[in-house]
Design a protein around this motif. Structure first.
Motif, PDB file in Angstrom:
ATOM      1  N   TRP A 235      -0.712  12.236   1.974  1.00 10.55           N
ATOM      2  CA  TRP A 235      -1.041  13.042   0.796  1.00 10.55           C
ATOM      3  C   TRP A 235      -1.591  14.410   1.197  1.00 10.55           C
ATOM      4  CZ3 TRP A 235      -0.538  12.478  -4.501  1.00 10.55           C
ATOM      5  CH2 TRP A 235       0.035  11.287  -4.933  1.00 10.55           C
ATOM      6  N   LEU A 236      -2.416  14.453   2.237  1.00 14.71           N
ATOM      7  CA  LEU A 236      -2.940  15.740   2.696  1.00 14.71           C
ATOM      8  C   LEU A 236      -1.826  16.636   3.223  1.00 14.71           C
ATOM      9  CD1 LEU A 236      -6.229  14.604   4.512  1.00 14.71           C
ATOM     10  CD2 LEU A 236      -6.014  15.735   2.283  1.00 14.71           C
ATOM     11  N   LEU A 237      -0.903  16.059   3.991  1.00 10.82           N
ATOM     12  CA  LEU A 237       0.214  16.838   4.514  1.00 10.82           C
ATOM     13  C   LEU A 237       1.101  17.354   3.386  1.00 10.82           C
ATOM     14  CD1 LEU A 237       1.944  17.867   6.872  1.00 10.82           C
ATOM     15  CD2 LEU A 237       3.056  15.613   6.931  1.00 10.82           C
ATOM     16  N   ALA A 238       1.419  16.479   2.426  1.00  7.08           N
ATOM     17  CA  ALA A 238       2.268  16.899   1.304  1.00  7.08           C
ATOM     18  C   ALA A 238       1.579  17.981   0.473  1.00  7.08           C
ATOM     19  CB  ALA A 238       2.601  15.696   0.426  1.00  7.08           C
ATOM     20  N   THR A 239       0.263  17.866   0.295  1.00  7.87           N
ATOM     21  CA  THR A 239      -0.472  18.883  -0.463  1.00  7.87           C
ATOM     22  C   THR A 239      -0.494  20.214   0.273  1.00  7.87           C
ATOM     23  OG1 THR A 239      -1.882  17.154  -1.413  1.00  7.87           O
ATOM     24  CG2 THR A 239      -2.679  19.415  -1.563  1.00  7.87           C
ATOM     25  N   GLY A 240      -0.681  20.170   1.588  1.00  5.76           N
ATOM     26  CA  GLY A 240      -0.683  21.407   2.365  1.00  5.76           C
ATOM     27  C   GLY A 240       0.663  22.102   2.364  1.00  5.76           C
TER      28      GLY A 240
ATOM     29  N   THR B  70       0.831  -1.200   0.000  1.00  8.74           N
ATOM     30  CA  THR B  70       0.000   0.000   0.000  1.00  8.74           C
ATOM     31  C   THR B  70       0.867   1.252   0.000  1.00  8.74           C
ATOM     32  OG1 THR B  70      -1.721  -1.190   1.222  1.00  8.74           O
ATOM     33  CG2 THR B  70      -1.853   1.210   1.209  1.00  8.74           C
ATOM     34  N   TYR B  71       1.927   1.228   0.787  1.00  9.02           N
ATOM     35  CA  TYR B  71       2.861   2.360   0.784  1.00  9.02           C
ATOM     36  C   TYR B  71       3.605   2.460  -0.549  1.00  9.02           C
ATOM     37  CZ  TYR B  71       2.112   2.731   5.826  1.00  9.02           C
ATOM     38  OH  TYR B  71       1.540   2.901   7.059  1.00  9.02           O
ATOM     39  N   ILE B  72       3.960   1.307  -1.105  1.00  8.69           N
ATOM     40  CA  ILE B  72       4.653   1.320  -2.394  1.00  8.69           C
ATOM     41  C   ILE B  72       3.737   1.854  -3.489  1.00  8.69           C
ATOM     42  CG2 ILE B  72       5.698  -0.169  -4.151  1.00  8.69           C
ATOM     43  CD1 ILE B  72       6.709  -1.935  -1.882  1.00  8.69           C
ATOM     44  N   LEU B  73       2.449   1.543  -3.411  1.00  6.46           N
ATOM     45  CA  LEU B  73       1.481   2.106  -4.350  1.00  6.46           C
ATOM     46  C   LEU B  73       1.423   3.624  -4.222  1.00  6.46           C
ATOM     47  CD1 LEU B  73      -0.836   1.789  -6.406  1.00  6.46           C
ATOM     48  CD2 LEU B  73      -2.390   1.444  -4.464  1.00  6.46           C
TER      49      LEU B  73
ATOM     50  N   ALA C 285       9.473   2.807   6.943  1.00  7.34           N
ATOM     51  CA  ALA C 285      10.510   2.463   7.912  1.00  7.34           C
ATOM     52  C   ALA C 285       9.897   2.171   9.276  1.00  7.34           C
ATOM     53  CB  ALA C 285      11.535   3.597   8.003  1.00  7.34           C
ATOM     54  N   ALA C 286       8.910   2.981   9.678  1.00 10.69           N
ATOM     55  CA  ALA C 286       8.234   2.737  10.954  1.00 10.69           C
ATOM     56  C   ALA C 286       7.481   1.408  10.931  1.00 10.69           C
ATOM     57  CB  ALA C 286       7.277   3.888  11.255  1.00 10.69           C
ATOM     58  N   GLU C 287       6.798   1.122   9.833  1.00  6.59           N
ATOM     59  CA  GLU C 287       6.060  -0.135   9.714  1.00  6.59           C
ATOM     60  C   GLU C 287       6.999  -1.332   9.775  1.00  6.59           C
ATOM     61  OE1 GLU C 287       4.308  -3.603   8.045  1.00  6.59           O
ATOM     62  OE2 GLU C 287       5.911  -2.460   7.089  1.00  6.59           O
ATOM     63  N   ARG C 288       8.140  -1.242   9.122  1.00  9.22           N
ATOM     64  CA  ARG C 288       9.125  -2.328   9.152  1.00  9.22           C
ATOM     65  C   ARG C 288       9.693  -2.503  10.559  1.00  9.22           C
ATOM     66  NH1 ARG C 288       8.665  -6.342   6.790  1.00  9.22           N
ATOM     67  NH2 ARG C 288       6.547  -5.606   7.035  1.00  9.22           N
TER      68      ARG C 288
ATOM     69  N   VAL D  14       5.273  13.357  -0.673  1.00 11.40           N
ATOM     70  CA  VAL D  14       4.688  12.015  -0.615  1.00 11.40           C
ATOM     71  C   VAL D  14       5.782  10.966  -0.549  1.00 11.40           C
ATOM     72  CG1 VAL D  14       3.410  10.309  -1.961  1.00 11.40           C
ATOM     73  CG2 VAL D  14       2.506  12.619  -1.709  1.00 11.40           C
ATOM     74  N   SER D  15       6.830  11.139  -1.333  1.00 13.53           N
ATOM     75  CA  SER D  15       7.914  10.147  -1.354  1.00 13.53           C
ATOM     76  C   SER D  15       8.607  10.047  -0.006  1.00 13.53           C
ATOM     77  CB  SER D  15       8.927  10.507  -2.448  1.00 13.53           C
ATOM     78  OG  SER D  15       8.346  10.441  -3.734  1.00 13.53           O
ATOM     79  N   VAL D  16       9.017  11.180   0.548  1.00 15.53           N
ATOM     80  CA  VAL D  16       9.812  11.129   1.775  1.00 15.53           C
ATOM     81  C   VAL D  16       8.950  10.744   2.970  1.00 15.53           C
ATOM     82  CG1 VAL D  16       9.543  13.585   2.375  1.00 15.53           C
ATOM     83  CG2 VAL D  16      11.587  12.348   3.083  1.00 15.53           C
ATOM     84  N   PHE D  17       7.700  11.195   3.031  1.00 11.22           N
ATOM     85  CA  PHE D  17       6.832  10.822   4.153  1.00 11.22           C
ATOM     86  C   PHE D  17       6.415   9.359   4.062  1.00 11.22           C
ATOM     87  CE2 PHE D  17       5.400  15.517   4.007  1.00 11.22           C
ATOM     88  CZ  PHE D  17       6.531  15.890   4.707  1.00 11.22           C
ATOM     89  N   THR D  18       6.211   8.840   2.856  1.00  7.36           N
ATOM     90  CA  THR D  18       5.871   7.435   2.690  1.00  7.36           C
ATOM     91  C   THR D  18       7.046   6.542   3.068  1.00  7.36           C
ATOM     92  OG1 THR D  18       4.316   7.960   0.917  1.00  7.36           O
ATOM     93  CG2 THR D  18       5.065   5.690   1.064  1.00  7.36           C
TER      94      THR D  18
END
Length: 403
Positions: free
Chosen positions: A169-174, A79-82, A137-140, A128-132
């Motif tokens: 996505w909302l954070l990156a857009t803001g 899901t994160y990779i998507l 990393a947190a999920e792993r 989006v890239s850096v936050f994802t």
């Protein structure tokens, strides 16, 4: 970008990289001007950007198609990779076609709307890239360090993952809103009363303080702070794995399915590390140049051929990041490599064999028996191999139970 013979001032006018406010009131002599036909970047950059466009659309498009069409591949890491692939597609489609000609023409031809859209999409994609990657990393970390508690607390549920991706996505857009609000098209005078137009994210009325503040903010928010957080997660994972190895005399004492799950988690972790390294390598020259140009008082005077080449490399690498993840995934993940070949190449031996087999009918009773037995065994083996695949697109049970 204007071409000025070095070391006179600067010839950078690509506003997505530098500011033009401190150069807007200057004129340049004709003997300082370098015609576009004499610049190597005029020919190199468009070719490179064309390759980025083709490879990025094809690779990320197949990745998105694969994850959406195959329900068994909709795992939490995928899901994160998507989300990563969608962010890369955004910048490739809305930004790459327009910025690819900045080194071949002198004036921005697309107008204010495209200028704002291009700067906005670029900032959203980076965010989006850096936050994802940070969320991955947190999920792993929780998947490897404490998977049972992670399941009990509900940290591994897909709804929570979808909520996290939405918030990213909302954070990156803001954070990208200043690019929409303040990007503009300043003009710069040349000799003989000629002017050129550039796309700049830095309003002249805000002054140099705003430029420095935005450059520093993007460096910290999109690079330095996420790098520290991701490093902390992976250092924690490394320490946990080291302690686990010390406490476990031999891996043979563990259940076979537990060993398989440990290997699968490690492999997914290596894949995430690969994505992280690619991102931070691709954006390192860009941030180094931006910090040097905006914070070093003598950057205009010391801007030479070396810094010019360094700037172009950083500019290209920042966009190259949008197409290298599917390439890395192709070599790391056998499952994705198989899907990629099926969708794009249509030349896998198994596909050709299946097509040929479907088109041939048995003629006799004995031949029919052999035919259907062989077909069943082949299909059974193929599905068994697919179910046993654990790289990308196959997520093991985190609760310590066999899948």
């Amino acid at each position: 970008m204007i071409g000025i013979r070095m070391p006179n001032l600067t010839r950078l006018l690509n506003a997505s990289v530098v500011t033009v406010n401190n150069l807007a009131d200057k004129e340049y002599d004709e003997d300082e001007y370098v015609p576009y036909a004499e610049r190597p970047e005029t020919y190199i950059v468009p070719i490179l950007f064309f390759l980025i466009l083709v490879v990025g659309v094809a690779g990320n498009g197949v990745l998105v198609l694969t994850l959406l069409r195959h329900s068994n591949m909709r795992s939490i890491p995928n899901t994160y990779i998507l989300s990563l692939a969608l962010g890369d597609l955004l910048v490739i489609v809305t930004c790459v076609p327009f910025t690819s000609i900045l080194y071949t023409i002198e004036s921005w031809p697309w107008g204010l709307a495209v200028c704002k859209l291009s700067e906005w999409a670029k900032d959203i994609s980076i965010g989006v890239s850096v936050f994802t990657l940070t969320a991955l990393a947190a999920e792993r970390y929780y998947a490897i360090v404490n998977p049972i508690r992670r399941h009990v607390a509900g940290l591994s549920t897909k709804p929570l993952t979808l909520l996290t991706v939405t918030l990213i996505w909302l954070l990156a857009t803001g954070l990208a809103m200043p690019a929409v609000l303040y990007s503009h098209l300043p003009t710069m005078p040349l000799k003989n009363n000629e002017t050129i137009c550039v796309c700049s994210p830095f309003p002249k009325e805000f002054g140099r303080s705003y430029e420095k503040g935005m450059v520093l903010f993007k460096f910290l928010m999109y690079y330095a702070i996420p790098l520290c957080i991701i490093s902390g997660f992976y250092l924690g994972m490394a320490r946990h794995l080291e302690l686990s190895t010390r406490n476990m005399p031999g891996e043979q004492q563990a259940a076979p399915h537990q060993c398989e799950q440990i290997k699968a988690r490690k492999k997914v972790g290596k894949m995430v590390i690969c994505f992280v390294i690619i991102f931070f390598i691709c954006f390192l020259p860009y941030h180094v140049f931006m910090l040097w140009f905006h914070f070093y008082p003598l950057s205009n005077d010391n801007y030479n051929d070396y810094w010019h080449a360094f700037r172009i490399v950083g500019f290209c690498l920042s966009f190259l990041n949008s197409c290298v993840n599917p390439i890395a995934l192709y070599f790391v993940s056998g499952t994705f490599r198989k899907r990629f070949n099926e969708y794009l190449c249509c030349c896998l031996p198994s596909v050709r064999q299946a097509t040929t087999t479907r088109g041939r009918f048995p003629r006799t009773r004995g031949e029919a028996s052999t035919f259907y037995e062989t077909s069943f065994n082949s299909t059974f083996r193929r599905h068994t191999q697919e179910l046993n695949s654990t790289i990308l697109l196959s997520y093991p049970s985190e609760a310590g139970k066999p899948t």
